[in-house]
Design an enzyme around this catalytic site. Structure first.
Site, short mmCIF file in Angstrom:
data_model
loop_
_atom_site.label_atom_id
_atom_site.label_comp_id
_atom_site.label_asym_id
_atom_site.label_seq_id
_atom_site.Cartn_x
_atom_site.Cartn_y
_atom_site.Cartn_z
N SER A 146 0.82 -1.06 0.02
CA SER A 146 -0.05 -0.16 0.04
C SER A 146 0.91 1.19 0.10
O SER A 146 2.22 1.34 0.66
CB SER A 146 -0.96 0.10 1.17
OG SER A 146 -1.62 1.34 1.43
N TYR A 161 -1.72 -0.78 10.65
CA TYR A 161 -1.95 -1.01 9.22
C TYR A 161 -0.54 -0.51 8.46
O TYR A 161 0.14 -1.10 7.50
CB TYR A 161 -3.18 -0.48 8.52
CG TYR A 161 -3.38 -0.57 7.12
CD1 TYR A 161 -4.12 -1.82 6.79
CD2 TYR A 161 -3.09 0.43 6.14
CE1 TYR A 161 -4.27 -2.01 5.40
CE2 TYR A 161 -3.16 0.12 4.72
CZ TYR A 161 -3.90 -1.03 4.33
OH TYR A 161 -4.09 -1.54 3.07
N LYS A 165 2.05 -2.67 6.11
CA LYS A 165 2.44 -2.59 4.84
C LYS A 165 3.72 -2.29 4.59
O LYS A 165 4.50 -2.58 3.65
CB LYS A 165 1.27 -1.42 4.16
CG LYS A 165 0.01 -1.99 4.15
CD LYS A 165 -0.38 -3.27 3.42
CE LYS A 165 -1.62 -3.62 3.34
NZ LYS A 165 -1.97 -4.86 2.47
#
Length: 254
Positions: A146, A161, A165
């Site tokens: 991402s 998160y 990533k």
């Protein structure tokens, strides 16, 4: 025929994790349209994705799998080999997120995100590579990272998160170097905001910030990820490994 030869996947067997909805669902369909047989691994199953592929003349199977559980991943791969006898492509897409301040998030919540997003992708990639090495398959593993692995998103807080990533991006490079001698390529895709159903339900004030900070002033359509995955999955990227392809509408440029 030139483009079909370059990007076509006829006779290949592909795995898509997290393919019951959103980007995974669309990419699974795209891989099937390019000629691949597609196994969709998802905790809740992916019967609808399989049905859509079969309606267009493709071949697919849904296998209920939690990617963070090693034995379940091994069992899924065994089922794929029994059915089709090969494993050529992996789109390592399953992920979860949590918008919560780091002052409030629990260690258990943080670990859960990292366990699925980072450790889960490692398990899926490692087990695929073991099969490819054993069978002499020069396969392609595409990890879903991402832009959040390189930037800090606002106004939401999502440290777990982002960290997961960022780990995927460097894990991709590490595995690419390690597996290169076997002819196995490992790359990652780093999208920006994608117009999936969950993202479309984002509160307007948050969405306004996202769009304002994206130079193209819109979210990506899930279909816009298909061409990127096809590049990494096909012979078109035969000399590409350890690469990160950023598809974020220019967000990470500013």
């Amino acid at each position: 025929m030139y483009l079909e030869d370059l990007f076509g996947l006829k006779g290949k067997v592909a795995v898509v994790t997290g393919g019951a909805r959103g980007t995974g669902k669309v990419v699974a369909q795209g891989l099937a349209k390019a000629g691949a047989k597609v196994a969709v691994l998802c905790r809740s199953g992916a019967d609808e994705t399989v049905s859509l592929i079969e309606k267009e003349g493709g071949e697919a199977v849904s296998i209920v799998t939690d990617v963070s559980v090693e034995d379940q991943v091994k069992a899924a791969y065994a089922q794929i080999l029994d059915r089709w006898g090969s494993l050529d492509i992996v789109f390592n897409n399953a992920a979860i997120g949590d918008h919560k301040s780091s002052l409030e998030v629990t260690v258990e919540e943080f670990r859960k995100v990292v366990d699925v997003n980072l450790t889960g992708e490692f398990i899926v990639a490692r087990e695929a590579a073991r099969i490819m090495v054993e069978r002499g398959i020069k396969g392609s593993i595409i990890n879903m990272a991402s832009m959040s692995g390189s930037v800090v998103n606002i106004p939401q807080w999502q440290c777990s998160y982002n960290a997961s990533k960022a780990g995927i991006i460097h894990m991709t490079k590490s595995l690419a170097v390690e597996f290169a001698e076997y002819g196995i390529r490992v790359n990652c895709l780093s999208p920006g905001y994608i117009g999936t159903e969950p993202n479309k339900r984002t509160p307007k004030d948050m969405m306004d910030v996202w769009l304002r900070m994206t130079p193209m002033k819109r979210m990506a359509e899930p279909e816009e990820m298909v061409s990127a995955v096809l590049y990494f999955a096909s012979g078109a990227s035969g000399y590409t490994t350890g690469s990160e392809l950023i598809v974020d509408g220019g967000y990470s440029c500013i």
